[in-house]
Every structure is written in C-alpha cells, then in structure tokens.
Design a protein around this motif. Structure first.
Motif: not given
Lengths: 322, 177
Positions: A311, A314, A318
């Motif tokens: 997580r 990611v 981003e």
C-alpha cells in the motif's frame, strides 16, 4: 584480534580529542586513523592528542583539502587500515566500556562483522535509554534483543538489515570489506547505506551482541550533515539503484524485500527532512525508482507477504505523479 | 576469590558480585548451582531444573533455565551475612535486567531466626523485558516488628519463574543504609 578505530571528522576537534582519550582508556584499539575532511583548521596530533596517548604510527591523520563527505573519508581510512579488524566511528559519538568487553569476547572468533547495540541521545529525552523504538522493533523481530553474543541466521539478517544504516555499530573484519569491495557511497549524505546493506548481502559469519557499544548523539539543527536539507538528498538514488540491482540479482528473497521496505521508509524520512521546494523532484525520482525496480511478480509477492508495504509503494508512486 | 577489605553490611555481597562481574564463568544448572561463595541458584528438585548459566565479562549472569517437572521455587540466593541492622535502615538493591520473553522476578529479604527464617518481600516485582530495564527498590526496616534487626544470617533472594526461561542479570548492586 587487532583493531583500528577509523574516524572521519570535520571541524570537530573537541569531540575528536574526547573520543581519542576514550579510545585510549578502553585499551582495545591498536591503531587510530583520522581523516580530516577539510576542517577549517587542519587537525593536528598535538591538538587532538595532547597527552601523547597515541604515539608514532598508532595514530594516522589524513586530510582532504576539499570537503568530500564522511563516505569518502571512511573509504580513505579503510585504505590505510593494517589491522585485521576495524570500527568506523563518528567523532561526536562516544564509546562505552561495554565495547571493551565485547572486543575481548570477540578475540579468537571468526566473523565478518559483529553488530552491537547502541544508545541514542533522543531516547534520554523521553526518559528512557537505548536505541530508537524502530530499531528496537527490528532487533525484537530478529529475536536478538537479549544475548551477549550470538550468530545471525539469514532470516535474522534480513530483519537486522532494516535497522538504521549506521556504520559505527559494527566491528568489521577488514579482509571481509576488502574481499567484497564493500565501501561507503561517495555522496555527502546517505553515504552509509551501501556499506550497511552490502555487509548484510555478503556477510556469512555475522555476529550480534546486545552489549551497548556506542552512545550516539543527535542534535537537531546546526550544520551537521544529518541536518542537510538541500540537493544532496537527491543523490541518494544513485546508491539505491546500485544496491537494488545487486540485491535483486544476488539475493532476490527476503533481503531484497527488506531493502524495499527500508527504502520506502527512507523516502518518507527524506520528505520530512528536505527543503519543500525540492519535494516535487524528490517524489518524482522516488516514483521512477519504484517503477523501475518493483516489477509485477515482485509487487504480487509483496502484496501477499507485506500488504502494508504494498500500500505504501502504491501511495508513493501516486504521490510522484502529481 | 580475592579478599575483601571493605566493611559494612553490604560489603561482602557487593564484593562477591564484583568478582562475578569482572570474571567469566559458565556451567550447567542443577538443583543447587554454586556460582560463588554466597551466590547460589537453588531449585525445587521437583522442577527437574537444567540448562546453562554464563557470566560474561562486565556482566553478572545469563541464565537459560529449562524445567522438566512441576515445582514450587527457583531462586538466586545472595548471602548478606549476619549481624545487626540499625533501626531505620533500608536494605535495597539496584539492578539491570533483560529477558527475551517478559518475566517477573520477586525479590525478598530472608532473615535467619532461632527456629528458621522470616521472609519479607519487596513491594515491587522486577520486570525483565527484551529491552534492558533498570530496577530500584529498598525495604525499610522501620516499623517492621516481624523483621529482626539482629539475625545470624540474611539473604537477598530473587525468586525466578518456575518454568523454562531465559534471564540476563546485567548488573546488581546491594545497599544497606
């Protein structure tokens, strides 16, 4: 066991004098190599060793005419080490009596390096004593928090590799570093990451001790390299790329994943310690790093073994897109 | 064991501890494990205690105890000698301990009497955790009518778990003030 104390220093004569006196009192070091990284006033034997405790060639003082950072200084010190073991140390930290007991214990032992505990000045401010909580957690995870001296298994090494990448909490076998070409990065900051991870990559006989061998002083503010917030932070990606390529190729299992976990945490640390004007560039470079190195099979494995890290990766990817 | 020229009610035990601290030793653990004169690990035979102890340089004791039975006690006995304590004295100790799995240790002052002994437990248990912790406690002798000021012998006893465990006693200093 013969042992050298290798110290990079820059404008820190008073601390260096204190450290050399401590080293003399411990009576475990055969040699001291000081690399003066372009101090405004050159380090002299008379100034840092006024009592003559390190006579003749027991003390070597080398000098850089231009400041090149502690990584270059440590590498230069390593070139001049002629004992079979060495301890890198920072001038502003302190040795402890327990280090002498550990050095005595290591006599006659075969090992590549021995990791020992330290005490961090930031803990004292909270009313405690010891390492920072995250480091304690890694030691706990490795199951080595208690024990005067023990061998480290590969699984334990992967956990311990995630501790703060300090160079001064390990007694190294000089031949081990030279055989594998293990050195510091020649960047101004984050210079210890390669030394640390390549040591765990190549270490076969790794020892660990719960003896507190060093007292690490951390002072907020000031001109110390730890407090640099500029472009030099962006140079971290060079060593990180080299390391990941090596670890992924040679040690594709837990150590490479541990390194990714470390890098992900390092990215967040740097974001909190870099000038705001550099954040966008840093985030973009972090995204590039992750896109380059976290391929689909690796990411799929991470999602299974460490969903929190997945997580974070990611999120960091981003963040770098904006 | 080298001689001790210090005086005072805590001198002999602190001397013994300094010998243990400055030297190195190791060995097996049984029902009665004599570490030094005045420093003994005693186990209830029903425990069927085994394992190893080491005394690393600069530290006192690392215990790796195994038990194969169900018993009632396992304890480190530290002889404090005998004699008279002044009214209002404190018998205390400071220590540094660690253990891979958290354990508690219950300290006790045992005083010999004509027909046996009396135990007085300290208020606080010593908690040993993976990260080294320090512990300090003192037992006041004031207003303790069941605790004799004069005793032919005394011991500071550290009652340990009666199951398998590992425990590191990094340091221990005893004081009588």
């Amino acid at each position: 066991m013969t042992l050298t104390l290798a110290i990079p220093t820059h404008n820190d004569t008073e601390c260096l004098r204190r450290l050399l006196a401590q080293a003399r009192d411990l009576s475990i070091f055969d040699r001291v190599v000081v690399v003066d990284d372009a101090s405004d006033t050159p380090v002299t034997r008379e100034e840092v060793c006024p009592d003559g405790a390190w006579p003749g060639d027991s003390l070597t003082i080398l000098r850089h005419e231009a400041c090149r950072g502690p990584g270059v200084a440590r590498n230069r010190a390593l070139e001049h080490v002629d004992t079979d073991h060495l301890l890198f140390f920072d001038a502003d930290d302190q040795l402890t009596p327990d280090l002498a007991a550990l050095a005595h214990r290591l006599r006659g032992r075969e090992f590549d390096f021995c990791l020992f505990r330290h005490a961090d000045s930031r803990r004292n401010h909270w009313g405690g004593q010891g390492q920072m909580p995250l480091d304690e957690a890694h030691w706990r995870r490795a199951g080595v928090q208690v024990g005067e001296l023990g061998s480290v298994s590969p699984d334990q090494a992967a956990a311990l590799a995630e501790t703060a990448n300090y160079p001064w909490n390990k007694i190294y076998r000089t031949g081990f570093l030279r055989k594998h070409g293990i050195r510091c990065s020649e960047t101004l900051v984050h210079e210890d990451i390669e030394l640390h991870w390549m040591s765990f990559r190549h270490g076969r006989d790794v020892l660990v001790s719960d003896r507190v061998g060093a007292f690490h002083f951390v002072a907020a503010g000031g001109q110390r390299l730890t407090n640099r917030r500029g472009e030099e932070r962006l140079a971290v990606f060079g060593p990180l790329d080299r390391l990941f390529n090596t670890l992924a190729a040679d040690a594709p299992g837990k150590l490479a994943d541990a390194f990714l976990r470390f890098v992900s945490g390092l990215f967040d640390w740097i974001r909190g310690n870099i000038d705001p004007g550099l954040l966008a560039r840093f985030d973009g470079a972090a995204r590039d790093f992750l896109l380059t190195h976290v391929d689909e099979p690796r990411f799929a494995r991470i999602t299974r073994t460490d969903p929190v890290l997945a997580r974070r990766i990611v999120f960091q990817m981003e963040r770098g897109r904006t | 064991m080298t001689g001790n020229i210090a005086i005072g009610p805590d001198a002999q035990i602190n001397h013994a501890l300094s010998v243990l601290r400055n030297g190195t030793a190791e060995g097996g653990i049984g029902n009665e494990t004599r570490l030094l004169p005045g420093v003994v690990l005693r186990a209830d035979p029903e425990l069927k205690a085994g394992g190893r102890y080491t005394s690393p340089e600069g530290r006192l004791l690392d215990l790796d105890v195994t038990t194969a039975g169900a018993g009632s006690w396992l304890a480190l006995h530290l002889s404090l000698g005998g004699g008279e304590y002044a009214p209002g004295s404190f018998v205390g100790f400071a220590c540094r301990v660690a253990a891979p799995e958290p354990i508690t240790v219950q300290p006790c002052l045992r005083s010999g009497t004509e027909d046996g002994f009396v135990d007085r437990f300290y208020n606080k248990h010593i908690l040993a955790m993976p990260e080294e912790a320090s512990h300090l406690d003192a037992l006041p002798l004031q207003n303790q009518p069941d605790l004799p000021l004069h005793a032919p012998w005394r011991e500071l006893i550290l009652f340990l778990p009666t199951h398998s465990f590992r425990w590191s006693l990094h340091d221990l200093r005893v004081f009588v003030i």
